[in-house]
Design a protein around this motif. Structure first.
Motif, PDB file in Angstrom:
ATOM      1  N   TYR A 247       8.228  -2.313   6.703  1.00 26.57           N
ATOM      2  CA  TYR A 247       7.184  -2.631   5.626  1.00 26.57           C
ATOM      3  C   TYR A 247       7.993  -2.061   4.011  1.00 26.57           C
ATOM      4  N   GLN A 248       9.133  -1.379   4.203  1.00 23.94           N
ATOM      5  CA  GLN A 248       9.020  -0.815   3.405  1.00 23.94           C
ATOM      6  C   GLN A 248      10.479  -1.016   1.795  1.00 23.94           C
ATOM      7  N   ILE A 249       9.665  -0.997   1.012  1.00 23.18           N
ATOM      8  CA  ILE A 249      10.260  -1.441  -0.895  1.00 23.18           C
ATOM      9  C   ILE A 249      10.811  -0.437  -1.864  1.00 23.18           C
ATOM     10  N   GLY A 250      11.671  -0.982  -2.029  1.00 25.32           N
ATOM     11  CA  GLY A 250      12.470   0.580  -2.704  1.00 25.32           C
ATOM     12  C   GLY A 250      13.780  -0.048  -2.451  1.00 25.32           C
ATOM     13  N   GLN A 251      14.275   1.192  -2.820  1.00 25.25           N
ATOM     14  CA  GLN A 251      15.834   1.875  -2.849  1.00 25.25           C
ATOM     15  C   GLN A 251      16.330   2.086  -2.189  1.00 25.25           C
ATOM     16  N   THR A 252      15.434   2.496  -0.497  1.00 26.67           N
ATOM     17  CA  THR A 252      16.390   2.978   0.576  1.00 26.67           C
ATOM     18  C   THR A 252      15.329   2.024   1.806  1.00 26.67           C
TER      19      THR A 252
ATOM     20  N   SER B 258       5.358   1.483   0.828  1.00 23.16           N
ATOM     21  CA  SER B 258       5.968   2.650  -0.497  1.00 23.16           C
ATOM     22  C   SER B 258       6.693   3.679   0.637  1.00 23.16           C
ATOM     23  N   ARG B 259       7.640   4.181   0.855  1.00 25.00           N
ATOM     24  CA  ARG B 259       8.387   5.061   1.929  1.00 25.00           C
ATOM     25  C   ARG B 259       7.025   5.682   1.751  1.00 25.00           C
ATOM     26  N   ALA B 260       6.664   6.519   0.917  1.00 21.50           N
ATOM     27  CA  ALA B 260       5.382   7.338   1.320  1.00 21.50           C
ATOM     28  C   ALA B 260       4.622   7.188   2.655  1.00 21.50           C
TER      29      ALA B 260
ATOM     30  N   ILE C  26      10.728   5.738  -9.591  1.00 24.69           N
ATOM     31  CA  ILE C  26      12.038   4.550  -9.611  1.00 24.69           C
ATOM     32  C   ILE C  26      12.205   4.329  -8.515  1.00 24.69           C
ATOM     33  N   GLN C  27      12.370   5.555  -7.395  1.00 23.61           N
ATOM     34  CA  GLN C  27      12.642   4.355  -6.566  1.00 23.61           C
ATOM     35  C   GLN C  27      11.690   3.433  -5.770  1.00 23.61           C
ATOM     36  N   HIS C  28      10.374   3.509  -6.084  1.00 21.29           N
ATOM     37  CA  HIS C  28       9.571   2.257  -5.435  1.00 21.29           C
ATOM     38  C   HIS C  28      10.258   0.843  -6.581  1.00 21.29           C
TER      39      HIS C  28
ATOM     40  N   GLU D  88      -3.131   7.625 -15.309  1.00 21.57           N
ATOM     41  CA  GLU D  88      -1.940   8.085 -15.621  1.00 21.57           C
ATOM     42  C   GLU D  88      -0.388   7.194 -14.754  1.00 21.57           C
ATOM     43  N   ALA D  89      -1.280   6.978 -14.076  1.00 18.71           N
ATOM     44  CA  ALA D  89       0.183   6.661 -12.918  1.00 18.71           C
ATOM     45  C   ALA D  89       1.349   6.288 -13.595  1.00 18.71           C
ATOM     46  N   PRO D  90       2.770   6.203 -13.720  1.00 16.43           N
ATOM     47  CA  PRO D  90       3.751   5.663 -14.287  1.00 16.43           C
ATOM     48  C   PRO D  90       3.723   4.318 -13.348  1.00 16.43           C
TER      49      PRO D  90
ATOM     50  N   GLY E 121       0.945  -1.288   0.460  1.00 17.23           N
ATOM     51  CA  GLY E 121       0.520  -0.149   0.083  1.00 17.23           C
ATOM     52  C   GLY E 121       0.550   1.683  -0.081  1.00 17.23           C
ATOM     53  N   GLY E 122       0.527   2.515  -0.716  1.00 14.57           N
ATOM     54  CA  GLY E 122       0.895   3.036  -0.778  1.00 14.57           C
ATOM     55  C   GLY E 122      -0.080   4.735   0.396  1.00 14.57           C
ATOM     56  N   ARG E 123       0.645   6.232  -0.666  1.00 22.98           N
ATOM     57  CA  ARG E 123       0.085   7.430  -0.449  1.00 22.98           C
ATOM     58  C   ARG E 123      -1.082   7.326  -0.044  1.00 22.98           C
ATOM     59  N   GLY E 124      -2.305   6.469  -1.178  1.00 24.18           N
ATOM     60  CA  GLY E 124      -3.433   6.408  -1.686  1.00 24.18           C
ATOM     61  C   GLY E 124      -4.344   5.448  -0.690  1.00 24.18           C
ATOM     62  N   THR E 125      -3.645   5.310   0.016  1.00 20.87           N
ATOM     63  CA  THR E 125      -4.539   3.875   1.041  1.00 20.87           C
ATOM     64  C   THR E 125      -4.715   5.103   2.511  1.00 20.87           C
TER      65      THR E 125
ATOM     66  N   ASN F  89      -5.057   1.289  -9.314  1.00 20.55           N
ATOM     67  CA  ASN F  89      -4.894   3.251  -9.160  1.00 20.55           C
ATOM     68  C   ASN F  89      -6.160   3.660  -9.729  1.00 20.55           C
ATOM     69  N   LYS F  90      -6.114   5.040  -9.061  1.00 20.96           N
ATOM     70  CA  LYS F  90      -6.890   5.296  -9.861  1.00 20.96           C
ATOM     71  C   LYS F  90      -7.084   6.390 -10.757  1.00 20.96           C
ATOM     72  N   ASP F  91      -5.719   6.806 -10.470  1.00 14.13           N
ATOM     73  CA  ASP F  91      -4.916   7.898 -12.365  1.00 14.13           C
ATOM     74  C   ASP F  91      -4.464   6.698 -13.465  1.00 14.13           C
TER      75      ASP F  91
HETATM   76  P1  FAD Z   1       2.617   8.805  -4.359  1.00 20.42           P
HETATM   77  O1  FAD Z   1       3.911   8.683  -5.448  1.00 20.42           O
HETATM   78  O2  FAD Z   1       2.084   9.985  -3.738  1.00 20.42           O
HETATM   79  O3  FAD Z   1       1.362   7.369  -4.720  1.00 20.42           O
HETATM   80  C1  FAD Z   1      -0.010   7.875  -5.011  1.00 20.42           C
HETATM   81  C2  FAD Z   1      -0.464   7.113  -5.686  1.00 20.42           C
HETATM   82  O4  FAD Z   1      -2.052   6.741  -5.072  1.00 20.42           O
HETATM   83  C3  FAD Z   1      -0.982   8.237  -6.578  1.00 20.42           C
HETATM   84  O5  FAD Z   1      -0.572   7.173  -8.120  1.00 20.42           O
HETATM   85  C4  FAD Z   1      -2.613   8.593  -6.767  1.00 20.42           C
HETATM   86  O6  FAD Z   1      -3.159   8.256  -8.335  1.00 20.42           O
HETATM   87  C5  FAD Z   1      -2.731   7.230  -5.848  1.00 20.42           C
HETATM   88  N1  FAD Z   1      -4.176   6.826  -5.267  1.00 20.42           N
HETATM   89  C6  FAD Z   1      -4.407   7.159  -4.521  1.00 20.42           C
HETATM   90  N2  FAD Z   1      -5.882   8.014  -4.033  1.00 20.42           N
HETATM   91  C7  FAD Z   1      -6.506   6.026  -4.331  1.00 20.42           C
HETATM   92  C8  FAD Z   1      -7.403   5.350  -4.195  1.00 20.42           C
HETATM   93  N3  FAD Z   1      -8.160   5.942  -3.782  1.00 20.42           N
HETATM   94  N4  FAD Z   1      -7.718   4.438  -4.612  1.00 20.42           N
HETATM   95  C9  FAD Z   1      -6.567   4.165  -5.402  1.00 20.42           C
HETATM   96  N5  FAD Z   1      -5.211   5.023  -6.297  1.00 20.42           N
HETATM   97  C10 FAD Z   1      -5.276   6.017  -5.287  1.00 20.42           C
HETATM   98  N6  FAD Z   1       9.668   5.586  -2.530  1.00 20.42           N
HETATM   99  C11 FAD Z   1      10.056   4.047  -1.991  1.00 20.42           C
HETATM  100  O7  FAD Z   1       8.004   3.585  -2.115  1.00 20.42           O
HETATM  101  N7  FAD Z   1      10.769   3.183  -1.854  1.00 20.42           N
HETATM  102  C12 FAD Z   1      12.393   3.687  -1.379  1.00 20.42           C
HETATM  103  O8  FAD Z   1      12.078   2.578  -1.436  1.00 20.42           O
HETATM  104  C13 FAD Z   1      12.137   4.849  -1.723  1.00 20.42           C
HETATM  105  N8  FAD Z   1      13.520   5.842  -1.607  1.00 20.42           N
HETATM  106  C14 FAD Z   1      14.085   6.054  -1.974  1.00 20.42           C
HETATM  107  C15 FAD Z   1      15.294   7.425  -2.026  1.00 20.42           C
HETATM  108  C16 FAD Z   1      15.374   8.687  -1.818  1.00 20.42           C
HETATM  109  C17 FAD Z   1      16.877   9.198  -2.427  1.00 20.42           C
HETATM  110  C18 FAD Z   1      14.332   9.436  -2.456  1.00 20.42           C
HETATM  111  C19 FAD Z   1      14.620  10.638  -3.272  1.00 20.42           C
HETATM  112  C20 FAD Z   1      13.196   9.210  -2.922  1.00 20.42           C
HETATM  113  C21 FAD Z   1      13.216   7.848  -2.326  1.00 20.42           C
HETATM  114  N9  FAD Z   1      11.546   7.296  -2.396  1.00 20.42           N
HETATM  115  C22 FAD Z   1      11.155   6.479  -1.909  1.00 20.42           C
HETATM  116  C23 FAD Z   1      10.126   7.730  -2.780  1.00 20.42           C
HETATM  117  C24 FAD Z   1       9.782   7.487  -4.307  1.00 20.42           C
HETATM  118  O9  FAD Z   1      10.237   8.530  -4.696  1.00 20.42           O
HETATM  119  C25 FAD Z   1       8.107   8.290  -3.555  1.00 20.42           C
HETATM  120  O10 FAD Z   1       8.087   9.699  -3.161  1.00 20.42           O
HETATM  121  C26 FAD Z   1       7.415   7.331  -3.535  1.00 20.42           C
HETATM  122  O11 FAD Z   1       7.571   6.243  -3.663  1.00 20.42           O
HETATM  123  C27 FAD Z   1       5.832   7.510  -2.901  1.00 20.42           C
HETATM  124  O12 FAD Z   1       4.598   6.851  -2.899  1.00 20.42           O
HETATM  125  P2  FAD Z   1       3.399   6.390  -3.265  1.00 20.42           P
HETATM  126  O13 FAD Z   1       3.598   5.915  -4.759  1.00 20.42           O
HETATM  127  O14 FAD Z   1       2.579   5.626  -2.003  1.00 20.42           O
HETATM  128  O15 FAD Z   1       2.620   8.228  -3.761  1.00 20.42           O
END
Ligand code: FAD
Length: 315
Positions: free
Chosen positions: A243-248, A230-232, A266-268, A286-288, A205-209, A282-284
């Motif tokens: 729980y964190q998955i990714g580069q760090t 995700s890190r967020a 990319i880091q995830h 266009e999400a990468p 799960g990520g920020r979208g949760t 993902n609800k977007d």
């Molecule tokens: P967001 O990028 O904010 O994405 C949230 C997504 O949820 C969006 O696509 C949105 O459309 C979707 N969403 C929102 N609400 C809903 C809903 N109700 N239903 C469905 N979809 C929804 N990140 C990592 O994950 N792991 C790492 O190890 C890591 N290491 C990093 C190291 C460095 C040096 C740096 C600079 C960054 C690092 N990051 C890492 C951070 C990374 O760049 C991103 O910021 C992070 O992965 C974003 O997390 P996210 O996808 O949960 O959040």
């Protein structure tokens, strides 16, 4: 046929799945011999398990002295075994500890080292996924005994009858290997879920949760999966850093990875791109993350996850 040493991954004699994967891979390179560094009383039980995956021998190294120290004594024990057995290769699980043991061992015996292989073919040709999964590299060790660490879930364990003959091996631990002592260790809090890096299925799960992981957890539990993030989500304090998955964070390579509410930075990706099948919710649209998925669901995870959980539970 030459022996191939496989370091047994275990907790107090409980053999972990990556060991069976390594034994399966080892059979492509030669005759697998398991190396069990652990309590003397557990060796017979371990042999029973690993012989079902083709281990002809089980070198039992009593860890009575070793267990109080960090990795250096284990690397020394392996060095002594390599000198005795002259194996065709040494396979070690790609855990944090495994990689440190492998690095130390390679230096000690003057051999080449390959870490984080996701496959090892006949002839010792390894496959690695590098630069956040953007390149796949085929490599082989050209100097000495190949030391290769292999990521969990890189092979499906295949059973094959081996003799599993236990051979006690008395390793000598030097004073210089006893410089970092373990003063306390705390077992991982029992969640009833598989370990993240070993799980065949990971639901993340990520920020979208929005901070509520209950739907992610319920879906994970319906599949017998581990929970990642995700890190967020971690930085927001919603779930622990473990729980964190990714580069760090951690690198996972499960059969199935489900990313919910994760954009796919990319880091995830660096931590999950080698997953065999990737599904994103993902609800977007266009999400990468949708660039690398096998299956994508454009929708609200708060609707999709409970519906998916119900479907799985009904089966
Ligand atoms: P967001 O990028 O904010 O994405 C949230 C997504 O949820 C969006 O696509 C949105 O459309 C979707 N969403 C929102 N609400 C809903 C809903 N109700 N239903 C469905 N979809 C929804 N990140 C990592 O994950 N792991 C790492 O190890 C890591 N290491 C990093 C190291 C460095 C040096 C740096 C600079 C960054 C690092 N990051 C890492 C951070 C990374 O760049 C991103 O910021 C992070 O992965 C974003 O997390 P996210 O996808 O949960 O959040």
């Amino acid at each position: 046929m030459s022996e191939v040493l496989v370091l047994v991954d275990h907790v107090d004699g409980e053999v972990k799945k990556p060991t069976y994967e390594l034994l399966t891979i080892a059979r492509r390179l030669g005759e697998p011999s398991a190396v069990f560094i652990g309590p003397a009383g557990s060796a017979a039980g371990v042999a029973e398990k690993v012989k079902a995956y083709g281990a002809e021998k089980v070198y039992a190294v009593d860890d009575a002295e070793i267990k109080n120290y960090l990795v250096a004594p284990k690397a020394e024990a392996l060095q002594q075994l390599v000198e005795k057995a002259s194996p065709a290769a040494v396979l070690i699980p790609s855990t944090a500890e495994g990689k440190e043991i492998a690095g130390r061992l390679a230096i000690k015996i003057g051999s080449g080292l390959i870490t984080d292989a996701v496959d090892v073919a006949e002839g010792g040709i390894t496959t690695q996924s590098v630069f956040a999964g953007n390149y796949t590299v085929a490599a082989r060790v050209t100097t000495g005994t190949p030391i290769i660490t292999v990521k969990p879930n890189s092979a499906t364990p295949e059973e094959a009858a081996g003799a599993g003959a236990v051979e006690e091996f008395a390793a000598t631990v030097s004073d210089s290997a006893k410089k970092a002592q373990i003063v306390a260790s705390q077992p991982r809090q029992a969640t009833g879920r598989p370990e993240l890096t070993e799980a065949a299925i990971v639901v993340s799960g990520g920020r979208g949760t929005g901070g509520d992981f209950s739907e992610v957890e319920a879906f994970a539990d319906s599949l017998g999966a581990a929970v990642g993030a995700s890190r967020a989500a971690v930085d927001s304090g919603w779930v622990p850093h473990s729980y964190q998955i990714g580069q760090t964070g951690k690198t996972v390579s499960p059969q199935l990875y489900v990313a919910s509410g994760i954009s796919g930075a990319i880091q995830h990706r660096a931590g999950m791109q080698t997953s065999k099948t990737i599904v994103a919710i993902n609800k977007d649209e266009e999400a990468p993350i949708f660039e690398l998925v096998d299956f994508g669901v454009v929708g609200d995870l708060h609707t999709v996850l409970p519906a998916a959980t119900e479907q799985v539970t009904q089966r």
